[in-house]
Design a protein around this motif. Structure first.
Motif, PDB file in Angstrom:
ATOM      1  N   THR A 196       0.815  -1.204   0.000  1.00 37.00           N
ATOM      2  CA  THR A 196       0.000   0.000   0.000  1.00 37.00           C
ATOM      3  C   THR A 196       0.854   1.262   0.000  1.00 37.00           C
TER       4      THR A 196
ATOM      5  N   GLY B   3       0.880   4.721  -5.228  1.00 37.95           N
ATOM      6  CA  GLY B   3      -0.166   4.534  -6.205  1.00 37.95           C
ATOM      7  C   GLY B   3       0.325   3.730  -7.401  1.00 37.95           C
TER       8      GLY B   3
ATOM      9  N   GLU C 299      -6.444   3.648 -11.504  1.00 35.30           N
ATOM     10  CA  GLU C 299      -7.669   4.441 -11.539  1.00 35.30           C
ATOM     11  C   GLU C 299      -7.760   5.298 -12.803  1.00 35.30           C
TER      12      GLU C 299
ATOM     13  N   PRO D 131     -13.495   6.274  -7.355  1.00 40.18           N
ATOM     14  CA  PRO D 131     -12.571   5.722  -6.354  1.00 40.18           C
ATOM     15  C   PRO D 131     -13.244   5.549  -4.999  1.00 40.18           C
ATOM     16  N   THR D 132     -12.867   4.497  -4.300  1.00 37.79           N
ATOM     17  CA  THR D 132     -13.443   4.200  -2.994  1.00 37.79           C
ATOM     18  C   THR D 132     -12.350   3.636  -2.106  1.00 37.79           C
ATOM     19  N   THR D 133     -12.713   3.088  -0.976  1.00 41.08           N
ATOM     20  CA  THR D 133     -11.744   2.434  -0.105  1.00 41.08           C
ATOM     21  C   THR D 133     -12.287   1.085   0.332  1.00 41.08           C
TER      22      THR D 133
ATOM     23  N   GLN E 283      -7.952   0.854   2.415  1.00 34.22           N
ATOM     24  CA  GLN E 283      -7.060   0.838   1.264  1.00 34.22           C
ATOM     25  C   GLN E 283      -7.782   1.395   0.046  1.00 34.22           C
ATOM     26  N   GLN E 284      -7.112   2.269  -0.658  1.00 34.63           N
ATOM     27  CA  GLN E 284      -7.707   2.898  -1.822  1.00 34.63           C
ATOM     28  C   GLN E 284      -7.960   1.874  -2.922  1.00 34.63           C
TER      29      GLN E 284
ATOM     30  N   SER F 214     -13.601  -4.476  -6.499  1.00 36.50           N
ATOM     31  CA  SER F 214     -12.814  -3.321  -6.071  1.00 36.50           C
ATOM     32  C   SER F 214     -11.341  -3.694  -6.179  1.00 36.50           C
TER      33      SER F 214
ATOM     34  N   THR G  22      -5.686   0.495  -5.791  1.00 37.45           N
ATOM     35  CA  THR G  22      -5.015   1.535  -6.568  1.00 37.45           C
ATOM     36  C   THR G  22      -3.669   1.912  -5.969  1.00 37.45           C
ATOM     37  N   THR G  23      -3.265   1.235  -4.903  1.00 36.69           N
ATOM     38  CA  THR G  23      -1.938   1.403  -4.329  1.00 36.69           C
ATOM     39  C   THR G  23      -1.262   0.043  -4.268  1.00 36.69           C
TER      40      THR G  23
END
Length: 266
Positions: free
Chosen positions: A53, A56, A60, A193-195, A199-200, A212, A215-216
């Motif tokens: 994590t 990025g 996305e 984008p969400t978590t 975590q992104q 999902s 993104t990291t």
């Protein structure tokens, strides 16, 4: 022992990620941030390892199809993964928590509200199965229930009464299915984008299934939700060793050494 809700059902729980990550695009622009229809707020019991994590990964900015391809690649290349599934089968709630690897090892539990809980350990071609008293009362005769109470039943995966319980432990078999139903006709919609447990991530959706994707770090698929059957799968512990070890011999019964088939209640 042939349990209706056996470990083989874990493959059903993975069908969402296998199906969606194989989807193609119909050529339309799917880079918008439209929220996927039928998706739910993403959350998970555990996050991916902290080392993944740190930075990025840029997914996305990609199209839904491109994000799907990256998530599919991570799944196909994984050496191990743990997934937790909640859902229903024939109207009965099912909870699965299973870690598995490419060597065929696995460890975890399957619980159904009406049947009971079963613990499964698989090391190579050997499997151990420990059911709770509720399950034995439901699925076995009284003699077998008393014999097996508090013990692991063990045997080779070639044993018919145990082999069916381990089908969902084969990570390589699940990986082989990725992409099999790719006909290139599905549009994959990318959401905002969400978590997922902090975590992104970015959600992508097709065929009523939403994934999902992180993104990291590495673009792992973190959570899969199916709007059709209301199931949810959380994927964690990527490439970590499966926490499985053989139970003590005095806590096991070798099913192949039981001389009286009627005693097994199978």
């Amino acid at each position: 022992m042939k349990l209706k809700h056996g470990i083989a059902m874990t493959a059903v729980g993975m069908a969402a990620v296998l199906g969606l990550s194989a989807c193609g695009s119909d050529g339309k622009d799917d880079k918008g941030d439209k929220k996927p229809a039928g998706s739910a707020p993403a959350k998970a019991a555990e996050s991916a390892p902290a080392k993944d994590t740190a930075s990025g990964n840029g997914v996305e900015k990609l199209s839904g199809k491109e994000i799907s391809d990256k998530a599919k690649k991570e799944l196909q290349g994984a050496t191990a993964v743990r997934f937790k599934m909640t859902g229903t089968e024939d109207g009965e709630r099912m909870d699965v928590d299973l870690a598995l690897d490419k060597q065929g090892n696995c460890a975890g539990t399957v619980k159904t509200a009406g049947t009971g809980t079963i613990e499964v350990i698989k090391l190579g071609d050997r499997v151990w199965m420990k059911a709770d008293e509720k399950l034995w009362r439901t699925k076995a005769n009284p003699q077998a229930a008393e014999l097996f109470k508090g013990r692991y039943v063990t045997g080779p995966t070639s044993e018919p009464s145990l082999g069916g319980m381990t089908k969902g432990c084969e990570l390589t078999a699940l990986q082989a299915k990725v992409g099999q139903d790719d006909d290139g006709s599905e549009t994959i919609t990318k959401g905002a984008p969400t978590t997922v447990d902090g975590q992104q991530a970015v959600p992508i959706s097709a065929k009523g299934t939403t994934i999902s994707v992180a993104t990291t770090g590495r673009p792992y698929p973190l959570r899969i939700e199916d709007s059709k059957d209301k199931s949810a799968v959380t994927l964690t512990d990527w490439n970590k060793p499966v926490p499985a070890k053989a139970p003590p011999a005095d806590q096991t019964i070798d099913i192949t050494k039981l001389k009286n088939p009627g005693q097994q209640g199978l």
